[in-house]
Design an enzyme around this catalytic site. Structure first.
Site, PDB file in Angstrom:
ATOM      1  N   ARG A   6     -30.041  67.413  65.945  1.00 43.24           N
ATOM      2  CA  ARG A   6     -29.198  68.140  65.005  1.00 43.24           C
ATOM      3  C   ARG A   6     -30.087  68.993  64.108  1.00 43.24           C
ATOM      4  NH1 ARG A   6     -25.360  65.984  60.122  1.00 43.24           N
ATOM      5  NH2 ARG A   6     -24.386  68.002  59.684  1.00 43.24           N
ATOM      6  N   HIS A   7     -29.606  70.185  63.820  1.00 41.41           N
ATOM      7  CA  HIS A   7     -30.334  71.103  62.935  1.00 41.41           C
ATOM      8  C   HIS A   7     -30.594  70.464  61.576  1.00 41.41           C
ATOM      9  CE1 HIS A   7     -26.721  71.778  60.534  1.00 41.41           C
ATOM     10  NE2 HIS A   7     -26.054  71.843  61.690  1.00 41.41           N
ATOM     11  N   GLY A   8     -31.506  71.066  60.828  1.00 40.57           N
ATOM     12  CA  GLY A   8     -31.796  70.609  59.477  1.00 40.57           C
ATOM     13  C   GLY A   8     -30.650  70.918  58.525  1.00 40.57           C
ATOM     14  N   ASN A  13     -23.907  71.652  54.329  1.00 42.75           N
ATOM     15  CA  ASN A  13     -24.011  70.202  54.500  1.00 42.75           C
ATOM     16  C   ASN A  13     -24.104  69.525  53.141  1.00 42.75           C
ATOM     17  OD1 ASN A  13     -26.269  70.709  57.245  1.00 42.75           O
ATOM     18  ND2 ASN A  13     -24.096  70.261  57.413  1.00 42.75           N
ATOM     19  N   GLN A  19     -18.761  74.339  58.120  1.00 42.53           N
ATOM     20  CA  GLN A  19     -19.518  75.521  58.519  1.00 42.53           C
ATOM     21  C   GLN A  19     -18.900  76.201  59.724  1.00 42.53           C
ATOM     22  OE1 GLN A  19     -24.031  74.753  57.882  1.00 42.53           O
ATOM     23  NE2 GLN A  19     -23.118  72.860  58.600  1.00 42.53           N
ATOM     24  N   GLY A  20     -18.372  75.388  60.640  1.00 43.87           N
ATOM     25  CA  GLY A  20     -17.873  75.970  61.877  1.00 43.87           C
ATOM     26  C   GLY A  20     -18.962  76.817  62.516  1.00 43.87           C
ATOM     27  N   GLU A  80     -21.438  74.856  67.254  1.00 46.82           N
ATOM     28  CA  GLU A  80     -20.521  73.942  66.578  1.00 46.82           C
ATOM     29  C   GLU A  80     -19.092  74.348  66.883  1.00 46.82           C
ATOM     30  OE1 GLU A  80     -19.540  71.124  65.660  1.00 46.82           O
ATOM     31  OE2 GLU A  80     -20.839  70.828  63.914  1.00 46.82           O
ATOM     32  N   ASP A  82     -15.411  75.666  66.517  1.00 46.91           N
ATOM     33  CA  ASP A  82     -14.765  76.698  65.711  1.00 46.91           C
ATOM     34  C   ASP A  82     -13.781  75.979  64.802  1.00 46.91           C
ATOM     35  OD1 ASP A  82     -13.192  78.688  64.622  1.00 46.91           O
ATOM     36  OD2 ASP A  82     -12.769  79.673  66.541  1.00 46.91           O
TER      37      ASP A  82
END
Length: 179
Positions: A6-8, A13, A19-20, A80, A82
């Site tokens: 998973r991204h930072g 967050n 965020q979609g 991610e 929508d």
């Protein structure tokens, strides 16, 4: 074998905001998490590095790439979900404005669809298509930098427990896990 990361962390967050598919970058903490992820990833040999093209995942993948010596290959199937009209909104706002939708999301009703966006089933089908393509591409072991929703969908699918378990999977920012 495929590993998912998973991204930072992003400002969204930290704010608990959907965020979609918005182009949100990493916070300072998120950049640090990406560097920590890169250090963990560098302890293994990789044949392929893939990522969601969304900014937060691409930023993370670029940092990981510098640590493992591979160029990230962006793939839309790892984006991610929508989130439709929930995009840019705080969780607390959605819970107050759409309590039935919020409950359906948290109970992972298999028929849940983000209003104006994607269903969890569509997210899972798209992500699984991407995993199959990576596997058939032969660049294994592979690391895919993506999003919590993609990882939850993958876990629900590969553990044959169904989308009802979507919310059961804890996926902190910057984590690396086998598919």
């Amino acid at each position: 074998m495929i590993f998912l990361a998973r991204h930072g962390e992003t400002p969204y967050n930290a704010e608990e905001r959907f965020q979609g598919q918005v182009a949100v970058g990493l916070t300072e903490r998120g950049v640090q998490q990406a560097h920590e992820l890169a250090a963990v990833a560098a302890e293994r040999e990789w044949a392929g590095l893939y990522c969601s093209p969304l900014r937060r995942a691409r930023q993370t993948a670029d940092i990981v790439a510098a640590g493992i010596g591979l160029e990230p290959i962006p793939d839309d199937r790892f984006m991610e979900a929508d989130a439709g009209t929930w995009t840019d909104r705080l969780y607390t706002e959605i819970e107050a404005d759409d309590p039935e939708g919020w409950a359906a999301y948290h109970e992972t009703d298999p028929d849940f669809r983000f209003p104006g966006g994607e269903s969890l089933e569509e997210l899972m089908e798209r992500a699984v298509d991407g995993f199959v393509a990576v596997t058939h591409g032969g660049r294994l072991p592979a690391l895919i930098v993506c999003h919590r929703g993609v990882i939850r969908a993958a876990r629900s699918h590969t553990h044959i427990r169904g989308l009802e378990t979507f919310m059961a999977w804890d996926v902190p920012n910057g984590t690396l896990e086998p598919l």
